[in-house]
Motif scaffolding. Structure first.
Motif, PDB file in Angstrom:
ATOM      1  N   ALA A  98       4.527   5.066  -2.439  1.00  0.00           N
ATOM      2  CA  ALA A  98       3.098   4.994  -2.140  1.00  0.00           C
ATOM      3  C   ALA A  98       2.323   5.276  -3.418  1.00  0.00           C
ATOM      4  O   ALA A  98       2.760   6.062  -4.260  1.00  0.00           O
ATOM      5  N   SER A 118      -4.350   6.238  -3.953  1.00  0.00           N
ATOM      6  CA  SER A 118      -4.932   5.843  -2.673  1.00  0.00           C
ATOM      7  C   SER A 118      -4.821   7.007  -1.693  1.00  0.00           C
ATOM      8  O   SER A 118      -3.725   7.330  -1.228  1.00  0.00           O
ATOM      9  N   ARG A 131      -1.087  -5.404   4.622  1.00  0.00           N
ATOM     10  CA  ARG A 131      -1.346  -4.178   5.381  1.00  0.00           C
ATOM     11  C   ARG A 131      -0.064  -3.347   5.477  1.00  0.00           C
ATOM     12  O   ARG A 131       1.034  -3.890   5.475  1.00  0.00           O
ATOM     13  N   PRO A 132      -0.199  -2.024   5.599  1.00  0.00           N
ATOM     14  CA  PRO A 132       0.990  -1.169   5.704  1.00  0.00           C
ATOM     15  C   PRO A 132       1.912  -1.577   6.853  1.00  0.00           C
ATOM     16  O   PRO A 132       3.139  -1.546   6.709  1.00  0.00           O
ATOM     17  N   GLU A 135      -2.427   7.253   1.702  1.00  0.00           N
ATOM     18  CA  GLU A 135      -1.429   6.181   1.833  1.00  0.00           C
ATOM     19  C   GLU A 135      -0.057   6.724   2.225  1.00  0.00           C
ATOM     20  O   GLU A 135       0.612   6.168   3.087  1.00  0.00           O
ATOM     21  N   GLN A 136       0.354   7.823   1.623  1.00  0.00           N
ATOM     22  CA  GLN A 136       1.661   8.393   1.936  1.00  0.00           C
ATOM     23  C   GLN A 136       1.728   8.805   3.410  1.00  0.00           C
ATOM     24  O   GLN A 136       2.687   8.489   4.104  1.00  0.00           O
ATOM     25  N   ARG A 163      -0.120   7.705   5.908  1.00  0.00           N
ATOM     26  CA  ARG A 163      -0.233   6.509   6.751  1.00  0.00           C
ATOM     27  C   ARG A 163       1.121   5.786   6.841  1.00  0.00           C
ATOM     28  O   ARG A 163       1.566   5.404   7.922  1.00  0.00           O
ATOM     29  N   MET A 164       1.796   5.609   5.695  1.00  0.00           N
ATOM     30  CA  MET A 164       3.082   4.913   5.698  1.00  0.00           C
ATOM     31  C   MET A 164       4.148   5.729   6.435  1.00  0.00           C
ATOM     32  O   MET A 164       4.948   5.163   7.174  1.00  0.00           O
TER      33      MET A 164
END
Length: 88
Positions: free
Chosen positions: A41, A45, A10-11, A48-49, A51-52
């Protein structure tokens, strides 16, 4: 391994492991002066960028007045759809 994808991390786990490693290294080395840490990232997806980046900001301590800005996440992909390094 710190990767998501096939490693299924998970991130939050990835960012936590990276933070722990940097905290331990900072006990011996001036990491701000000696390291350029980047988190990649996967462009394939969606989100994703973002979220991270959000997780990094939540878990990063407040920067000192002269400190560098918080880490960013760069997204890239190769023609095969795999993540590739990119300058941020």
């Amino acid at each position: 391994p710190l990767g998501g994808g096939v490693f299924n991390n998970r991130p939050e786990v990835i960012v936590g492991a990276l933070g722990t490693a940097l905290d331990l290294l900072a006990l011996k080395v001036d990491i701000a002066a000696r390291l350029d840490v980047r988190l990649l990232a996967f462009r394939g997806s969606a989100g994703e960028q973002e979220r991270m980046t959000k997780i990094l900001r939540l878990l990063s301590p407040a920067p000192a007045p002269a400190a560098a800005p918080p880490p960013t996440v760069a997204a890239a992909s190769t023609s095969a759809g795999r993540a590739a390094p990119v300058a941020a």
